[in-house]
Scaffold this motif. Structure first.
Motif, short mmCIF file in Angstrom:
data_model
loop_
_atom_site.label_atom_id
_atom_site.label_comp_id
_atom_site.label_asym_id
_atom_site.label_seq_id
_atom_site.Cartn_x
_atom_site.Cartn_y
_atom_site.Cartn_z
N LYS A 55 1.09 -1.32 -0.32
CA LYS A 55 -0.03 -0.14 0.07
C LYS A 55 1.04 1.27 -0.28
N GLU A 56 1.80 1.85 0.99
CA GLU A 56 2.90 2.14 1.03
C GLU A 56 3.24 2.54 -0.07
N ARG A 57 4.38 1.14 -0.92
CA ARG A 57 4.06 1.85 -1.85
C ARG A 57 4.05 2.24 -3.60
N TYR A 58 1.89 1.94 -3.35
CA TYR A 58 1.66 2.14 -4.51
C TYR A 58 1.15 3.53 -4.08
N ARG A 59 1.23 4.07 -2.57
CA ARG A 59 0.59 5.43 -2.47
C ARG A 59 1.79 6.26 -2.94
N LYS A 60 2.89 5.66 -3.04
CA LYS A 60 4.36 6.78 -3.32
C LYS A 60 4.00 7.04 -4.71
N LYS A 61 3.94 5.69 -5.35
CA LYS A 61 3.47 5.72 -7.14
C LYS A 61 2.88 6.93 -7.48
N ILE A 62 1.23 7.07 -6.83
CA ILE A 62 0.73 7.32 -7.12
C ILE A 62 0.74 9.01 -7.27
N SER A 63 1.58 8.63 -5.97
CA SER A 63 1.35 10.27 -5.68
C SER A 63 2.22 11.63 -6.82
N GLU A 64 3.63 10.27 -6.94
CA GLU A 64 4.87 10.91 -8.41
C GLU A 64 3.72 10.76 -9.42
N TYR A 65 2.97 9.94 -10.02
CA TYR A 65 2.59 10.06 -10.95
C TYR A 65 0.81 11.26 -10.95
N MET A 66 0.98 11.52 -9.96
CA MET A 66 -0.77 12.52 -9.86
C MET A 66 0.49 13.95 -9.99
N ASP A 67 1.44 13.70 -9.44
CA ASP A 67 2.44 15.45 -9.13
C ASP A 67 2.58 15.86 -10.57
N ARG A 68 3.20 14.91 -11.93
CA ARG A 68 2.78 14.50 -12.75
C ARG A 68 2.26 15.30 -14.01
N ALA A 69 0.90 14.52 -13.55
CA ALA A 69 -0.52 14.55 -13.77
C ALA A 69 -0.50 15.99 -14.49
N GLU A 70 -0.24 16.29 -13.47
CA GLU A 70 -1.00 18.25 -12.85
C GLU A 70 -0.41 18.99 -13.51
N GLN A 71 1.02 18.65 -13.75
CA GLN A 71 1.89 19.68 -14.66
C GLN A 71 1.73 19.51 -16.13
N LEU A 72 1.38 18.40 -16.56
CA LEU A 72 1.23 17.89 -17.89
C LEU A 72 -0.35 19.24 -17.98
N LYS A 73 -1.08 18.78 -17.28
CA LYS A 73 -2.24 18.87 -17.67
C LYS A 73 -2.53 20.24 -16.98
N SER A 74 -2.02 20.79 -16.79
CA SER A 74 -1.25 23.23 -16.39
C SER A 74 -0.96 23.34 -17.89
N PHE A 75 0.10 22.30 -18.97
CA PHE A 75 1.40 23.21 -19.70
C PHE A 75 -0.46 22.53 -20.79
N VAL A 76 -1.45 21.46 -21.19
CA VAL A 76 -1.85 21.33 -21.90
C VAL A 76 -2.28 22.50 -22.28
N ILE A 77 -3.45 23.00 -21.41
CA ILE A 77 -4.55 23.72 -21.44
C ILE A 77 -3.33 25.27 -21.29
N GLU A 78 -2.40 25.29 -20.89
CA GLU A 78 -1.20 27.24 -20.57
C GLU A 78 -1.31 26.72 -23.01
N THR A 79 -1.08 25.92 -23.38
CA THR A 79 -0.80 25.67 -24.65
C THR A 79 -1.69 25.86 -25.69
N LYS A 80 -3.75 25.34 -25.40
CA LYS A 80 -4.37 25.36 -25.69
C LYS A 80 -4.45 27.21 -26.19
N ASN A 81 -4.61 27.50 -24.88
CA ASN A 81 -5.28 28.61 -24.45
C ASN A 81 -4.16 30.08 -24.99
N ALA A 82 -2.63 29.69 -25.76
CA ALA A 82 -1.63 30.15 -26.91
C ALA A 82 -1.86 30.28 -28.01
N GLY A 83 -3.48 30.37 -28.24
CA GLY A 83 -3.68 29.94 -29.92
C GLY A 83 -3.84 31.13 -30.00
#
Length: 252
Positions: A55-83
């Motif tokens: 469980k602890e290992r899964y939580r750690k990996k989920i947290s890492e992937y969620m952080d990266r997904a949030e970074q990507l989400k912000s970048f994708v939104i910013e890029t679309k708005n830059a149109g």
């Protein structure tokens, strides 16, 4: 039940491996979808697992992937708005407050890995110094830039050509020490002056990087801090490749 968990875990690993591959390939839209799907699968595995160490290992990996997904989400939104984005900055003669960091630091993001500079006048000593100061902003930002490419004109005099090559070679060696590859090529009929970031942003400056006036002397204010150095009159245009593509679509 264990077989089901194992199957879901295998699916999560496969999807998240695909997410990382798409992320590395800079296919961020697809990567974000894979990260989100993989995280949901891992959450299912976490919920069905009783082993606390797992469980602890899964939580750690989920947290890492969620952080990266949030970074990507912000970048994708910013890029679309830059149109539809187009910003223009008018720099008046003798204006101050336009140091390299003021002009370029906003583009030094976690997604920037390559920079292309097209400027016909990176020849004289002070012009190469301006390029050096731009590179210092890149290094100082700690963004993951791996390569800077320069397309410029060759000085017309043989002795000056040799000095130009020597100074660019010195810059190349210094940037290599910071993990950045610096390459350049010469073209005799360049006109445009622009800096292209592989996040899609383009900065066009009427005078290129050579926007600063010479200091009165080595001990005058502004001789070191470019924020305090008077500028030549010029125009800075900032836009995104999405806006170019949008304009082409609108006229087609």
């Amino acid at each position: 039940m264990a077989d089901v968990v194992t199957g879901v875990e295998a699916s999560a690993i496969s999807v998240l491996k695909r997410a990382v591959e798409m992320d590395t390939a800079r296919r961020f839209d697809e990567s974000l979808v894979c990260y989100q799907e993989g995280i949901n699968l891992l959450l299912q595995v976490l919920k069905a697992t009783s082993d606390q160490s797992k469980k602890e290992r899964y939580r750690k990996k989920i947290s890492e992937y969620m952080d990266r997904a949030e970074q990507l989400k912000s970048f994708v939104i910013e890029t679309k708005n830059a149109g539809g984005s187009h910003e223009q900055i008018q720099i008046d003669d003798n204006a101050t407050g336009f140091g390299m960091e003021k002009l370029f630091s906003r583009f030094m993001t976690d997604f920037l890995t390559e920079i292309e500079i097209e400027d016909p006048y990176i020849r004289a000593h002070h012009q190469i110094c301006s390029l050096l100061r731009f590179c210092e902003v890149v290094v100082k930002s700690q963004c993951p830039v791996k390569e800077i490419r320069l397309l410029t004109g060759r000085d017309e005099y043989p002795d000056a050509q040799m000095q130009q090559q020597q100074k660019l070679n010195q810059l190349k060696k210094s940037l290599h020490n910071h993990g950045i590859e610096f390459n350049w090529s010469f073209h005799d009929s360049l006109h445009d002056r622009e800096i292209r970031f592989n996040t899609g942003w383009i900065v066009k400056i009427g005078r290129g990087l050579d926007i600063y006036k010479a200091s009165d002397n080595k001990f005058s204010i502004g001789s070191i801090d470019l924020d305090l150095r008077p500028c030549h009159k010029t125009t800075v245009d900032i836009f995104h490749t999405k806006s170019i593509n949008k304009s082409k679509d609108d006229t087609s």
